[in-house]
Every structure is written in C-alpha cells, then in structure tokens.
Motif scaffolding. Structure first.
Motif, PDB file in Angstrom:
ATOM      1  N   ARG A   1       0.667  -1.233  -0.176  1.00 57.36           N
ATOM      2  CA  ARG A   1      -0.035   0.090   0.072  1.00 57.36           C
ATOM      3  C   ARG A   1       0.807   1.112  -0.116  1.00 57.36           C
ATOM      4  O   ARG A   1       2.029   1.116   0.593  1.00 57.36           O
ATOM      5  CB  ARG A   1      -1.018  -0.039   1.217  1.00 57.36           C
ATOM      6  CG  ARG A   1      -1.848  -1.306   1.439  1.00 57.36           C
ATOM      7  CD  ARG A   1      -2.738  -1.353   2.628  1.00 57.36           C
ATOM      8  NE  ARG A   1      -3.566  -2.367   2.666  1.00 57.36           N
ATOM      9  CZ  ARG A   1      -2.940  -3.684   3.375  1.00 57.36           C
ATOM     10  NH1 ARG A   1      -1.683  -3.551   3.789  1.00 57.36           N
ATOM     11  NH2 ARG A   1      -3.904  -4.555   3.395  1.00 57.36           N
TER      12      ARG A   1
ATOM     13  N   GLU B   1      -2.043  -1.224  -3.855  1.00 62.96           N
ATOM     14  CA  GLU B   1      -3.278  -0.601  -3.363  1.00 62.96           C
ATOM     15  C   GLU B   1      -2.804   0.889  -3.082  1.00 62.96           C
ATOM     16  O   GLU B   1      -1.856   1.073  -2.418  1.00 62.96           O
ATOM     17  CB  GLU B   1      -3.879  -1.129  -2.137  1.00 62.96           C
ATOM     18  CG  GLU B   1      -5.158  -0.733  -1.757  1.00 62.96           C
ATOM     19  CD  GLU B   1      -5.775  -1.478  -0.596  1.00 62.96           C
ATOM     20  OE1 GLU B   1      -6.844  -1.986  -0.609  1.00 62.96           O
ATOM     21  OE2 GLU B   1      -4.925  -1.843   0.501  1.00 62.96           O
TER      22      GLU B   1
ATOM     23  N   PHE C   1      -4.152   4.933  -1.758  1.00 61.85           N
ATOM     24  CA  PHE C   1      -4.875   5.636  -1.183  1.00 61.85           C
ATOM     25  C   PHE C   1      -4.551   7.006  -1.734  1.00 61.85           C
ATOM     26  O   PHE C   1      -3.641   7.731  -1.168  1.00 61.85           O
ATOM     27  CB  PHE C   1      -5.054   5.560   0.424  1.00 61.85           C
ATOM     28  CG  PHE C   1      -5.336   4.226   0.969  1.00 61.85           C
ATOM     29  CD1 PHE C   1      -6.719   3.846   1.212  1.00 61.85           C
ATOM     30  CD2 PHE C   1      -4.230   3.221   1.061  1.00 61.85           C
ATOM     31  CE1 PHE C   1      -7.124   2.639   1.565  1.00 61.85           C
ATOM     32  CE2 PHE C   1      -4.720   2.017   1.680  1.00 61.85           C
ATOM     33  CZ  PHE C   1      -6.156   1.718   1.656  1.00 61.85           C
TER      34      PHE C   1
ATOM     35  N   ALA D   1      -5.416  -1.058  -7.116  1.00 61.54           N
ATOM     36  CA  ALA D   1      -6.727  -0.396  -6.617  1.00 61.54           C
ATOM     37  C   ALA D   1      -6.675   0.938  -6.346  1.00 61.54           C
ATOM     38  O   ALA D   1      -5.479   1.410  -5.636  1.00 61.54           O
ATOM     39  CB  ALA D   1      -7.010  -1.306  -5.337  1.00 61.54           C
TER      40      ALA D   1
ATOM     41  N   ARG E   1      -8.121   3.623  -4.408  1.00 64.18           N
ATOM     42  CA  ARG E   1      -8.728   4.098  -3.078  1.00 64.18           C
ATOM     43  C   ARG E   1      -8.773   5.458  -2.509  1.00 64.18           C
ATOM     44  O   ARG E   1      -7.748   6.047  -2.971  1.00 64.18           O
ATOM     45  CB  ARG E   1      -8.664   3.009  -2.149  1.00 64.18           C
ATOM     46  CG  ARG E   1      -8.893   1.661  -2.549  1.00 64.18           C
ATOM     47  CD  ARG E   1      -8.818   0.411  -1.640  1.00 64.18           C
ATOM     48  NE  ARG E   1      -9.968   0.553  -0.594  1.00 64.18           N
ATOM     49  CZ  ARG E   1      -9.962   0.182   0.621  1.00 64.18           C
ATOM     50  NH1 ARG E   1      -9.061  -0.729   1.001  1.00 64.18           N
ATOM     51  NH2 ARG E   1     -11.231   0.219   1.382  1.00 64.18           N
TER      52      ARG E   1
ATOM     53  N   ASP F   1     -13.348   5.583   1.245  1.00 65.19           N
ATOM     54  CA  ASP F   1     -13.686   4.299   1.074  1.00 65.19           C
ATOM     55  C   ASP F   1     -12.807   3.499   1.973  1.00 65.19           C
ATOM     56  O   ASP F   1     -13.394   2.328   2.761  1.00 65.19           O
ATOM     57  CB  ASP F   1     -12.645   3.813  -0.051  1.00 65.19           C
ATOM     58  CG  ASP F   1     -13.161   2.496  -0.836  1.00 65.19           C
ATOM     59  OD1 ASP F   1     -14.018   2.122  -0.536  1.00 65.19           O
ATOM     60  OD2 ASP F   1     -12.245   1.915  -1.341  1.00 65.19           O
TER      61      ASP F   1
ATOM     62  N   ASP G   1     -14.417   1.213   5.403  1.00 62.07           N
ATOM     63  CA  ASP G   1     -14.197  -0.466   5.924  1.00 62.07           C
ATOM     64  C   ASP G   1     -14.432  -0.615   7.324  1.00 62.07           C
ATOM     65  O   ASP G   1     -14.683  -1.342   7.895  1.00 62.07           O
ATOM     66  CB  ASP G   1     -12.714  -0.732   5.740  1.00 62.07           C
ATOM     67  CG  ASP G   1     -12.503  -0.993   4.079  1.00 62.07           C
ATOM     68  OD1 ASP G   1     -13.441  -1.296   3.396  1.00 62.07           O
ATOM     69  OD2 ASP G   1     -11.395  -0.578   3.636  1.00 62.07           O
TER      70      ASP G   1
ATOM     71  N   THR H   1     -12.705   7.930  -5.944  1.00 61.96           N
ATOM     72  CA  THR H   1     -11.890   6.893  -5.202  1.00 61.96           C
ATOM     73  C   THR H   1     -12.743   6.134  -4.347  1.00 61.96           C
ATOM     74  O   THR H   1     -12.375   5.513  -3.403  1.00 61.96           O
ATOM     75  CB  THR H   1     -10.732   7.296  -4.707  1.00 61.96           C
ATOM     76  OG1 THR H   1     -11.080   8.134  -3.687  1.00 61.96           O
ATOM     77  CG2 THR H   1      -9.630   8.072  -5.425  1.00 61.96           C
ATOM     78  N   THR H   2     -14.042   6.339  -4.349  1.00 59.89           N
ATOM     79  CA  THR H   2     -15.108   5.468  -3.537  1.00 59.89           C
ATOM     80  C   THR H   2     -16.077   4.683  -4.427  1.00 59.89           C
ATOM     81  O   THR H   2     -17.090   5.108  -4.696  1.00 59.89           O
ATOM     82  CB  THR H   2     -15.992   6.633  -2.378  1.00 59.89           C
ATOM     83  OG1 THR H   2     -15.012   7.299  -2.041  1.00 59.89           O
ATOM     84  CG2 THR H   2     -16.640   5.706  -1.561  1.00 59.89           C
TER      85      THR H   2
END
Length: 454
Positions: A10, A72, A74, A95, A97, A101, A105, A170-171
């Motif tokens: 990430r 991933e 963010f 991904a 995100r 988002d 979670d 991003t959601t």
C-alpha cells in the motif's frame, strides 16, 4: 473489514490534511505503507515521519510508485486519477482508493453522505447540529473540518460527511445509510470534460445507499435506485405529499412537509430561498433518520443557526448598504443561488463583486439574474474579462485591479437599500491562499470603511 494482509503493498499518495489522516489511521492499525508525494516538501511531511519510517517516504516524484510493487493506493482528493502514473498503475490492476473508502471499511455507526456543487458544508453542519439538538451523538467532517478517518470513535450515533466529487472518484461503493445530492452545476471543469461527467461522479453518492434525498428542482440530482429504497425530495416551490417545500398563505411563507406547516420563515435565522432549500433538505434527511422534525431541539437550532462564514454572511450594514461576504461562492452555481436568494423582483439593488480563477466554467448562466437584480458588476482577477463578456447590456461593468479598489468604488456607488454581494463565481487561487483568506480580506476592507469615516 480488516486491511491487514501480507499480499498487499500500500501507499498513501499525496499528503496534506486528507493524506495525513490516512497515514495516521493505517499506522494505528499496524499496517505497513509507503508515502509518496510529487512535491519536494509537501504539507504534513514532518508529521508523516512520526508514523512512517523515513525510508518508506518519497517526495518529489510520483513515478517512484512504479518501482515499489504497489497493489493498493490511497489517493488524496487533489490528485486526479488521470495523472499518467496512476492511469498506468490502474490499467495494471492496482486499486485506486481514498480516505472515504477506507472510512467505509471501519465505520460501525450509521452515516450520512452529503454532496453537491454548492451548500454541502452548510447542510452537513446543519444536519449534525439538528441531530445533536435531538440528543444524538453526531460528528460532522469529511471535506469539511476534520477528515472522515479522524472522526471514527466508539459510541457515535451518526456520522455526517460532506463529500467532494474528488473523494467520490475513489469511493466505488459508498453504501451510505442516507445519501443526499443537493444540486449539480458546472464546477471543476478543469478536471472533468463536461458537466455530465461531473454529474456522474456526483451520483456515486447514491451507490448502495439505504435511503436518499434529492432536489426536485434539479433533475441532475435524481437518483436511480432499486425499488423500495426510500427517497424524499425537497423544493422551494409547493411540495407534493411526502416532499418538503415552501407554501405561502395570508400569514407569509412556511417550510412544509406536504401540506403540513412546520416552521414559519420569520422563526428561522437563515434567510433567502437558497437557505430555505438547505433547511428543507436537512429536514428531509432528519425524517429519514427517524428524528422528529417538529421537536423543540430542531426549532431552537433553526431559530439560532446563522450559517457558516463566507457563505452569504452579512459583514455589516454601512450607510444603509448591506455588505454580504459569499467568498465560498467559488463557482457559477453558488453565485446564481446567492443572486436568486437575495434578489428582489423589479428592483436592481445588488452591487455584485466577482472574479478570480474560473476553473474552465461557462459564465453565461449569470446573464439573466444579473439583468434582473444587479445594477453594477465589479470584476477583478484572472477571469474578469470572461465574466464581463456575459454581462448584459444595460448593466454597468467595472474592471479593477484589486479588491481594495473595488470596495473603495462600491463605497462611492452604494445607495440606501443596496446589497453589496461579494460572490466571485470563481476560485481564489489566482490572488489568495484560499477562499477564506479572500473573504477575510473583503470583511477587513468593509470594516475599514466605517473606521475611516469615524
């Protein structure tokens, strides 16, 4: 859902308030991540080092992401997903995100998601205040105030989130307990190819929602939802059954639910049709949340809530001229709402101050309300000439170099009963740090008028 997993690599892309909230949150969960920013010395860099080993922080070039094996990301709202390196990584299956988002979670209480081109900060704040006045532990944030991840706390009854289009990009599946799209008008046309691409992003607020509120007078807010999802509409015209709207009778104007009169406008601190729309949207949301819209707590908030700074905020009345700071009017839709809310039929008593960075917007929609309500338009900033081009004949236009010059000119031109409306229809970044600094400067100049005449 737990994010801990050894197969994921990430990175937080972009610091600032939102990026830093992701950094803090991931660290608090014991999750490893990188931090990458295109700037050499981004805001929040030193704070990030408290939560992430310096060897995992890269500043100055986003392309480093392609060497880290990320799976991933963010991505902070200010970074377009069309950025070349992000586009390449997305094509490879990485991904994309965002903080919202990630919030989804972990949130364990109902949350309200509010978006729109205009008024979302006012409505988000008002909904939270109304819930609090009814005894609920409600926390507001997101694109307003605290980032969403910083709000997460045990024993919260409701979260009320303001969401920008950038955050919604991003959601992919918000699944809000209640979603509201207040209005859609051109904004961020330097990021979206047209109004309809922007609208499609705004509509993401409804994805998976359990209930929705929309604007009956704006077809672009209409949700496409499965049968059985409750929807309430608001309007500043006469409402149909189960809608929230305005009714007029011999006693004046009322905020209503269907034909049921809820509050007389004289008992409400906020004034103007645009503000009544904000209140009606808020009441519709309360009803869907199971809160009594006629409670004493609701009545008290409506009686005392005067709005947020820089949003049609009266600075002062000077020589019987009212000065209004609407520096948050950073797009055409916001200025339209202000003009229509403050304008009086058959009376051109508004002196409009506008200009700045137009973000690629089309200013033609300003022509009619300017013709109806405005006597003089004062323009400054990068796109002043573009706005001047749409001002109709018969309305005086003054192009000046600075806000100081404009306020001085307005002081000479103002007549008893006039409204000086500072609603730029543009972003501020061509001349100011942000819209708050711009609005503060306007207020300082207006207050100086009184001092200079003492």
């Amino acid at each position: 859902m737990s994010l801990i997993g050894s197969d994921r690599v990430r990175a937080v892309v972009g610091l600032g308030a939102t990026g830093l909230s992701c950094v803090r949150f991931l660290a608090s969960k014991g999750i490893e991540f990188y931090v990458v920013d295109s700037r050499d010395n981004p805001p929040g860099l030193e704070q990030a080092k408290e939560y992430c080993p310096e060897a995992r922080i890269f500043a100055g070039d986003l392309n480093i992401l392609e060497t880290l094996g990320v799976t991933e990301l963010f991505v902070s709202p200010g970074i377009p997903l069309s950025t070349p390196v992000l586009s390449r990584l997305a094509e490879q299956g990485v991904a994309m995100r965002g903080d919202i988002d990630l919030f989804c979670d972990y949130v364990d209480a109902p949350f309200v998601a509010i978006t729109g081109s205009n008024a979302k900060s006012t409505v988000t704040t008002l909904v939270a205040l109304l819930l609090q006045a009814c005894g609920k532990k409600a926390k507001a944030g997101g694109n307003l105030g605290l980032p969403a991840l910083d709000l997460l706390e045990a024993n919260t009854d409701f979260y009320v989130l303001e969401l920008s289009s950038f955050q919604l990009e991003t959601t992919p599946a918000l699944k809000a307990d209640l979603a509201c799209l207040l209005n859609v008008s051109e904004d961020h046309m330097d990021r979206y190819k047209d109004l309809y691409e922007y609208q499609r992003v705004k509509q993401r607020v409804y994805r998976g929602c359990k209930a929705a509120v929309c604007n009956k007078q704006d077809i672009l807010t209409a949700p496409l939802l499965p049968e059985g999802v409750p929807v309430r509409a608001f309007t500043t015209k006469s409402p149909d059954l189960k809608e929230f709207g305005l009714l007029k009778d011999s006693e004046g104007s009322w905020l209503c639910r269907g034909v049921e009169r809820l509050y007389h406008t004289s008992d409400i601190a906020l004034k103007g049709a645009h503000n009544y729309a904000n209140i009606l949207a808020s009441l519709a949301m309360l009803e869907l949340l199971g809160v009594d819209v006629k409670s004493a707590g609701v009545a008290q908030v409506l009686k005392t809530f005067c709005g947020l700074p820089h949003r049609c905020q009266t600075v002062r009345v000077h020589d019987k001229v009212t000065y209004v700071n609407d520096s948050k009017g950073t797009n055409v839709g916001a200025t339209l709402a202000a003009l229509q809310g403050l304008g009086t039929s058959n009376r051109k008593n508004i002196l409009l101050i506008a200009g700045g960075e137009g973000k690629g917007a089309d200013f033609k929609a300003l022509a009619k309300p300017v013709a109806d309500f405005v006597r003089v338009v004062y323009l400054f900033g990068k796109d002043a000439a573009r706005i001047a081009d749409v001002v109709p004949k018969g309305t005086e236009v003054k192009l000046l170099e600075s806000l100081d010059q404009i306020v001085s000119s307005v002081d000479q031109d103002g007549q008893e009963g006039d409204i000086v409306l500072f609603s730029p229809a543009c972003a501020s970044l061509d001349m100011y740090k942000n819209y708050e600094a711009r609005g503060d400067h306007f207020a300082q100049l207006v207050n100086a008028l009184l001092v200079n005449k003492l």
